[in-house]
Write an enzyme that holds these catalytic residues in place. Sequence first.
Site, PDB file in Angstrom:
ATOM      1  N   ASP A   1      47.144  61.587  77.347  1.00  0.00           N
ATOM      2  CA  ASP A   1      46.837  61.540  75.915  1.00  0.00           C
ATOM      3  C   ASP A   1      47.136  60.145  75.375  1.00  0.00           C
ATOM      4  O   ASP A   1      48.199  59.572  75.676  1.00  0.00           O
ATOM      5  CB  ASP A   1      47.672  62.582  75.171  1.00  0.00           C
ATOM      6  CG  ASP A   1      47.188  62.786  73.749  1.00  0.00           C
ATOM      7  OD1 ASP A   1      46.268  63.598  73.574  1.00  0.00           O
ATOM      8  OD2 ASP A   1      47.724  62.134  72.840  1.00  0.00           O
TER       9      ASP A   1
ATOM     10  N   ASN B   1      42.337  54.854  64.684  1.00  0.00           N
ATOM     11  CA  ASN B   1      41.144  55.204  63.907  1.00  0.00           C
ATOM     12  C   ASN B   1      41.337  54.878  62.431  1.00  0.00           C
ATOM     13  O   ASN B   1      40.427  54.364  61.764  1.00  0.00           O
ATOM     14  CB  ASN B   1      40.825  56.699  64.062  1.00  0.00           C
ATOM     15  CG  ASN B   1      40.007  56.992  65.306  1.00  0.00           C
ATOM     16  OD1 ASN B   1      39.285  56.131  65.802  1.00  0.00           O
ATOM     17  ND2 ASN B   1      40.116  58.205  65.820  1.00  0.00           N
TER      18      ASN B   1
ATOM     19  N   HIS C   1      36.607  54.431  63.104  1.00  0.00           N
ATOM     20  CA  HIS C   1      36.226  55.285  64.235  1.00  0.00           C
ATOM     21  C   HIS C   1      35.375  54.548  65.265  1.00  0.00           C
ATOM     22  O   HIS C   1      35.424  54.862  66.459  1.00  0.00           O
ATOM     23  CB  HIS C   1      35.471  56.524  63.722  1.00  0.00           C
ATOM     24  CG  HIS C   1      36.362  57.490  63.013  1.00  0.00           C
ATOM     25  ND1 HIS C   1      37.145  58.405  63.681  1.00  0.00           N
ATOM     26  CD2 HIS C   1      36.619  57.669  61.689  1.00  0.00           C
ATOM     27  CE1 HIS C   1      37.830  59.122  62.808  1.00  0.00           C
ATOM     28  NE2 HIS C   1      37.540  58.695  61.592  1.00  0.00           N
TER      29      HIS C   1
ATOM     30  N   ASP D   1      36.209  54.363  69.181  1.00  0.00           N
ATOM     31  CA  ASP D   1      35.298  54.695  70.286  1.00  0.00           C
ATOM     32  C   ASP D   1      35.380  53.652  71.396  1.00  0.00           C
ATOM     33  O   ASP D   1      35.273  53.968  72.584  1.00  0.00           O
ATOM     34  CB  ASP D   1      33.853  54.796  69.774  1.00  0.00           C
ATOM     35  CG  ASP D   1      33.610  56.054  68.973  1.00  0.00           C
ATOM     36  OD1 ASP D   1      34.468  56.962  69.002  1.00  0.00           O
ATOM     37  OD2 ASP D   1      32.561  56.136  68.302  1.00  0.00           O
TER      38      ASP D   1
ATOM     39  N   GLU E   1      41.164  62.569  72.182  1.00  0.00           N
ATOM     40  CA  GLU E   1      41.788  61.435  72.858  1.00  0.00           C
ATOM     41  C   GLU E   1      42.531  61.875  74.108  1.00  0.00           C
ATOM     42  O   GLU E   1      43.401  61.167  74.613  1.00  0.00           O
ATOM     43  CB  GLU E   1      42.740  60.699  71.915  1.00  0.00           C
ATOM     44  CG  GLU E   1      43.964  61.467  71.489  1.00  0.00           C
ATOM     45  CD  GLU E   1      43.754  62.321  70.237  1.00  0.00           C
ATOM     46  OE1 GLU E   1      44.764  62.724  69.653  1.00  0.00           O
ATOM     47  OE2 GLU E   1      42.605  62.591  69.852  1.00  0.00           O
TER      48      GLU E   1
END
Length: 363
Positions: A231, A239, A244, A248, A274
């Site tokens: 994780d 973010n 965002h 990405d 994630e």
Amino acid sequence: MLRDLFINLTILVTFHYLFMLVFKENFLKKEDTLLRQLCKGMLSGLLGVLLMFFSIKAGPAIIDLRHIPLILTAFYGGIAQTFIAACIVIIGRLLIEANVASFINIFSMMIIATASFLIAERHINHVVKMLLSITISNVIATILFITIVHETSFELHFAYWIFSYIAGLFNFYVIEHQTKAYQLLNLYKFQAHYDFLTGVLNKRKFDEVLSHAFSTKWKQSIHQMSLIYLDIDYFKSINDQYGHHEGDIVLKEIGTRLIKNTRSSDFIGRIGGEEFAVLLPNCSVEKTWQIAERLRRKIADQPIYLQDGTSIQTTVSIGCAYYPGTHTDIKKLPIIADQELYKAKQSGRNQVSFSERMRNHLT
């Protein structure tokens, strides 16, 4: 004549359809293995020979479409395949009859092959390239008809030109259509199995692999396996701070590093926003610990560069589960890996938690 043309079109279309079924994604690869280039060139040449046997009767003369496979091979196959195909057509022509006309015909085949290849390499519209190649071939054929057969009938030459254009453009359209259909099929297959952003398996496919791994079939051939849950630490803040789109980029880079730093036999999946997972077949406790630590270091030690050039440091928390370990039920691997991931987060993040670590004195 129309009946003969229909037979020739059927042969061409059927052949190219079977050709694509056999070679699949290698059908349009110009830079291919020598063996495949040889096979594709020979098959295209044999198609040209076959078309000679199914020639079209046009009054007192006989015309054929042997040049069409040469043009299409030059267009899609490259120089090696084109000249292999031309050689096969030439050999086939000599086996049918060896005379002055056949040797002149051999010369014309080499000119057509060379001209078609040179045109195919030009950066112009594909349809224009095909029309140019067919036109050059038609001009050469017309000159041969007049000089060798002494056939000056306008109807004959007109019929040959029309049939040549129909056969060439029709097969060009069929191949283009098949190619696009095959590319779309591959795209749909990829989208069905892989995460479009990171390039690793999507959750549905990874769950399928995991379920298969738990089946009797896998347990018979694989005596040990490990599951890693990973994780990204504080991904929400990335973010929130950068947006965002930049998030990405982080996800994509993490996926790339996972692929580069695992074995080719391992399965990598994105199982959450994630969160990633790695299934390690035939992997010992020691090797699992080494891979997990390597993944953690490769992500923590190297910055990730965002689109605007900003570099950020990213870390991950990792939980590992091993079978057969303290838990003998293989289906509990995801539960254990998730529990270990939670421990890694609770212990300060940027670390690997592995229940087998203490038991096996791993460092």
